[in-house]
Design a protein around this motif. Structure first.
Motif, mmCIF file in Angstrom:
data_model
loop_
_atom_site.group_PDB
_atom_site.id
_atom_site.type_symbol
_atom_site.label_atom_id
_atom_site.label_comp_id
_atom_site.label_asym_id
_atom_site.label_seq_id
_atom_site.Cartn_x
_atom_site.Cartn_y
_atom_site.Cartn_z
ATOM 1 N N UNK A 146 0.854 -1.181 0.000
ATOM 2 C CA UNK A 146 0.000 0.000 0.000
ATOM 3 C C UNK A 146 0.890 1.231 0.000
ATOM 4 N N UNK A 147 0.437 2.260 -0.672
ATOM 5 C CA UNK A 147 1.141 3.539 -0.628
ATOM 6 C C UNK A 147 0.192 4.611 -0.120
ATOM 7 N N UNK A 148 0.784 5.672 0.391
ATOM 8 C CA UNK A 148 -0.024 6.794 0.868
ATOM 9 C C UNK A 148 0.698 8.074 0.492
ATOM 10 N N UNK A 149 -0.046 9.035 -0.085
ATOM 11 C CA UNK A 149 0.548 10.289 -0.536
ATOM 12 C C UNK A 149 -0.218 11.472 0.029
ATOM 13 N N UNK A 150 0.503 12.568 0.253
ATOM 14 C CA UNK A 150 -0.144 13.783 0.753
ATOM 15 C C UNK A 150 0.770 14.974 0.523
ATOM 16 N N UNK A 151 0.151 16.156 0.435
ATOM 17 C CA UNK A 151 0.875 17.423 0.360
ATOM 18 C C UNK A 151 0.395 18.334 1.480
ATOM 19 N N UNK A 152 1.334 19.100 2.031
ATOM 20 C CA UNK A 152 1.017 20.021 3.126
ATOM 21 C C UNK A 152 1.606 21.392 2.816
ATOM 22 N N UNK A 153 0.917 22.424 3.334
ATOM 23 C CA UNK A 153 1.381 23.786 3.091
ATOM 24 C C UNK A 153 1.411 24.598 4.377
ATOM 25 N N UNK A 154 2.433 25.431 4.472
ATOM 26 C CA UNK A 154 2.519 26.427 5.536
ATOM 27 C C UNK A 154 2.676 27.792 4.869
ATOM 28 N N UNK A 155 1.984 28.824 5.375
ATOM 29 C CA UNK A 155 1.962 30.114 4.686
ATOM 30 C C UNK A 155 3.110 31.030 5.095
ATOM 31 N N UNK A 156 3.214 32.148 4.395
ATOM 32 C CA UNK A 156 4.074 33.227 4.863
ATOM 33 C C UNK A 156 3.554 33.709 6.215
ATOM 34 N N UNK A 157 4.480 34.022 7.117
ATOM 35 C CA UNK A 157 4.105 34.521 8.436
ATOM 36 C C UNK A 157 4.909 35.761 8.787
ATOM 37 N N UNK A 158 4.260 36.717 9.448
ATOM 38 C CA UNK A 158 4.934 37.879 10.012
ATOM 39 C C UNK A 158 5.320 37.576 11.456
ATOM 40 N N UNK A 159 6.266 38.340 11.988
ATOM 41 C CA UNK A 159 6.712 38.119 13.359
ATOM 42 C C UNK A 159 5.781 38.773 14.372
ATOM 43 N N UNK A 160 5.282 39.955 14.049
ATOM 44 C CA UNK A 160 4.276 40.641 14.879
ATOM 45 C C UNK A 160 4.715 40.793 16.327
ATOM 46 N N UNK A 161 5.961 41.193 16.537
ATOM 47 C CA UNK A 161 6.444 41.426 17.904
ATOM 48 C C UNK A 161 5.720 42.623 18.508
ATOM 49 N N UNK A 162 5.532 42.578 19.826
ATOM 50 C CA UNK A 162 4.809 43.663 20.490
ATOM 51 C C UNK A 162 5.534 44.992 20.325
ATOM 52 N N UNK A 163 6.849 44.989 20.475
ATOM 53 C CA UNK A 163 7.633 46.205 20.221
ATOM 54 C C UNK A 163 7.963 46.251 18.734
ATOM 55 N N UNK A 164 7.435 47.232 17.998
ATOM 56 C CA UNK A 164 7.753 47.298 16.564
ATOM 57 C C UNK A 164 9.225 47.628 16.358
#
Length: 733
Positions: free
Chosen positions: A341-359
């Motif tokens: 048996x085989x199993x296939x899949x694709x996954x994605x992670x998006x662009x992310x900002x850091x959003x630190x409290x102190x700019x």
């Protein structure tokens, strides 16, 4: 932090050169550096005749100095970003030096990679969860060496054997008739002694501070308001600045109408740069209002037509390329061909900002004799270099006063805002404090790249894993940040970390990485770096594989972890504490993830409820961690809690998208963070261990996303392979 300026009689530079010729565990033994931006070697060479006494306080090495009152100043090689790293490092020094924590004062290390280089990162930086790991032996050796020298100095005064004496609470005890010396009384003599070649360290059973719930040294000032971050600083004559850069990466200023901005009360000056316009005011709000009032005509450049869909297509197309082979064992092609048996899949992670409290914030002054920075930075040498380039000065003329950081998450590994501050300061005669607006901070971040991973697994007739083929596509952060560290085939070691050597046993494996040149966005590291990226993909896939053969995800993992007993132990503990296997109501589910990240082993279990309209109620978060020898169990729990919730925000809500070359998100209203009402408690269980310390600050962040999506799949029957969950219509109740 305060810079103590205590001058004592010190040995000559001839003596110093003899002492500093010794090296121990990467530590150069010698005098501590003054906070002036000059290198240790240059101080030795330039301060005067060979036998002239040094002007700085008597010191025992580049990290520890002691004044006549016995006060210990520890020059900390890492900046404090809220994780408690500096307090953990101080505990190491205090443990071996035999002092109490209230006898130690912290001082930021100046830029000097010869002395303060991180042996794991290979440059002077705070990041990658290396602060404790990289200093575990060197700093204890520094403290122990200082203690041995002080004891030897006392032994010589009393004319007794050093082995008859002991150190305790900053004193050497055991002298004739019960006499004792404070460290301050001994430092001059101790500094003239040769450093012992053999420096034994305490066994764990003798620890007084390490492993105990000690107080953090930065907490009182943060509670009473006396702590100063860059955004709080005021230096004499300082004015306030803000800037607006071209909304499209690579664009430039074509023209600007300044009239409305100059009409804003408090606006002093308007500065044009190549790709931005800055406003200087009497106060922050004048600068902010002035920037918003600018009417700027931009030359948007080549990226003006780029959007998220185009960037995603480029990454997907790259999955069909071979790229660089990160690891290969066995014959995965044959294994897939012969698989029951085989199993296939694709996954994605998006662009992310850091959003630190102190700019992004930096105070800069360009004088005739020097360029001076007051800034919270994870990379003081890079900050110094950037300021030198922006001002046209040699690096030796740049002074870096490092500050407490109000959140970084990798963002302050970058120096773009420092270069901008210096470029503005170079055009005026006074120091300026540059503060970005939240909108500028969000739309001109250095973003975590968008990645897509493709898996193909081979299984035998009993559902046992025979191997997988794993292709990773996305931008290489390393290629931009340190291009010399990337081999000719383009393999980014950070992008394939964890994935390259999975903890699961399998006879066949191939891991490929295909770099995709970035468009429209500068891309950088984000809290969790490579392990965050790979753990989400890998732990989602192994969970799906287990469920595809109708096996329990915990038991399936356990069978593949035979060569990693520490991973098995945390998985077993998390399962036990979370009630894994106990029945749940309809619409409820548990999900699990286990991994080795940053030298620590963690297992995370999420329990949640999902409604028919995609509302998610987080019920429990359970984390078991084996991070080796713990510095402070309270800090470990705090970091697991904070890191887990930080990663949870991203997994649930966060994504940066691009339209016509511009980032679409601008503030917290459309780049949402987890709220107190959304967050369940995080139950943290620490496995007692005497192994060398692992990293903790990013570990929780790396584990939460796969456990979350695995729990959602159990509760709803729907598998989400692309983050964030909000993209698929899910929300928190």
């Amino acid at each position: 932090m305060a810079n103590r300026e205590t001058t004592l009689q010190s040995p000559s530079r001839r003596t110093l050169l003899k002492i500093s010729s010794l090296a121990l565990g990467g530590l150069v033994i010698g005098f501590s550096l003054p906070f002036a931006g000059r290198s240790f070697a240059k101080q030795i060479l330039n301060e005067g005749p060979e036998d002239q006494p040094m002007s700085n306080a008597t010191a025992l090495d580049a990290f520890i100095s002691i004044d006549r009152d016995g006060q210990v100043t520890f020059t900390v090689p890492k900046i404090e970003m809220g994780q408690g790293a500096q307090s953990g490092l101080a505990v190491m020094v205090a443990e071996e030096l035999e002092i109490e924590l209230d006898q130690i004062t912290l001082k930021e290390a100046p830029p000097n990679e010869q002395i303060y280089n991180d042996k794991l990162l290979n440059f002077q930086a705070t990041g990658g969860s290396t602060s404790i790991r990289s200093n575990w032996e060197p700093l204890r050796q520094a403290g122990a060496a200082a203690r041995l020298l002080l004891i030897q100095a006392a032994a010589q005064r009393w004319q007794v054997g050093a082995d008859t004496l002991r150190a305790e609470k900053g004193r050497v005890l055991g002298g004739p008739n019960g006499q004792s010396f404070g460290y301050g009384e001994l430092v001059e003599d101790a500094s003239k002694l040769p450093v012992p070649e053999d420096i034994p360290l305490k066994p764990a059973e003798q620890f007084r501070l390490i492993g105990k719930p000690t107080r953090r040294l930065d907490t009182p000032a943060k509670v009473n308001g006396t702590a100063r971050f860059t955004i709080d600083l005021v230096v004499p004559g300082m004015k306030y600045a803000s800037a607006r850069a071209c909304p499209v990466l690579g664009g430039t200023v074509r023209d600007v109408d300044e009239r409305a901005a100059r009409a804003v009360p408090g606006v002093i000056e308007i500065i044009r740069l190549e790709n931005a316009v800055a406003v200087i005011g009497e106060h922050t709000w004048a600068a902010f209002a002035g920037v918003r009032a600018l009417d700027i005509e931009w030359d948007l450049g080549d990226n003006a037509g780029v959007d998220s869909a185009q960037m995603e297509r480029d990454i997907k197309d790259a999955l069909d390329k071979t790229g660089a082979i990160a690891n290969e064992q066995g014959d995965i092609d044959k294994a897939l061909e012969d698989a029951a048996k085989t199993f296939e899949a694709e996954y994605q992670m998006p662009f992310l900002a850091h959003a630190a409290l102190e700019p992004m914030t930096c105070v800069a002054q360009v004088r005739s004799d020097a360029v001076e920075l007051w800034v919270g930075t994870q990379v003081p040498v890079r900050a110094q270099t950037a300021a030198a380039e922006a001002s046209g000065r040699p690096a030796e003329q740049v002074i870096v006063n490092n500050q407490l950081i109000g959140g970084a998450f990798g963002r302050r590994l970058e120096v773009d805002f420092i270069s901008q501050a210096v470029a503005i300061a170079a055009k005026v005669s006074y120091p300026i404090k540059l503060t970005w607006t939240r909108e500028e901070d969000t739309t001109h971040d250095m973003y975590r790249p968008h990645y897509i991973d493709r898996f193909s697994a081979a299984l035998d007739a009993e559902g046992r894993l025979q191997g997988w083929r794993h292709t990773i596509a996305g931008a290489s952060v390393l290629a931009r940040f340190a291009p010399a560290a990337v081999p000719e085939n383009g393999l980014d070691g950070d992008a394939v970390e964890v994935a390259m050597h999975p903890i699961y046993a399998m006879p066949n494996l191939r891991v490929n990485y295909v770099p995709v040149p970035p468009k429209a966005l500068h891309q950088s590291w984000w809290r969790g770096v490579g392990p965050l990226r790979s753990t989400y993909m890998l732990e989602s896939f192994i969970d799906e594989v287990a469920r595809s053969v109708e096996q329990d995800p915990v038991e399936y993992r356990m069978a593949l972890l035979g060569s990693h007993p520490r991973a098995q132990a945390v998985l077993r503990l998390a399962a036990e504490k979370s009630g894994w296997g106990e029945p749940l109501e309809a619409g409820h589910g548990r999900g699990v993830a286990v991994q080795e990240v940053f030298g620590s082993f963690l297992a995370t279990v999420v329990e949640l409820q999902v409604t028919e309209d995609k509302g998610i109620k987080l019920k429990r978060l359970v984390v078991a961690i084996d991070c080796g020898q713990v510095m402070n169990p309270v800090s470990v729990k705090s970091q697991i809690e904070g890191g887990t919730l930080f990663g949870l925000s991203a997994a649930l809500f966060n994504e940066i998208t691009v339209s016509q070359g511009r980032v679409e998100q601008t503030n917290f209203h459309d780049y949402r963070q987890l709220r107190i009402s959304d967050a369940p408690s995080v139950e943290t269980y620490i496995v007692e261990s005497r192994e060398a310390p692992g990293g903790v600050g990013e570990a929780g962040t790396a584990m939460i996303a796969p456990a979350l999506v695995n729990a959602l799949a159990t509760a709803s029957g729907t598998r989400i392979r692309r983050l964030p969950l909000a993209r698929a219509g899910y929300y928190v109740i």
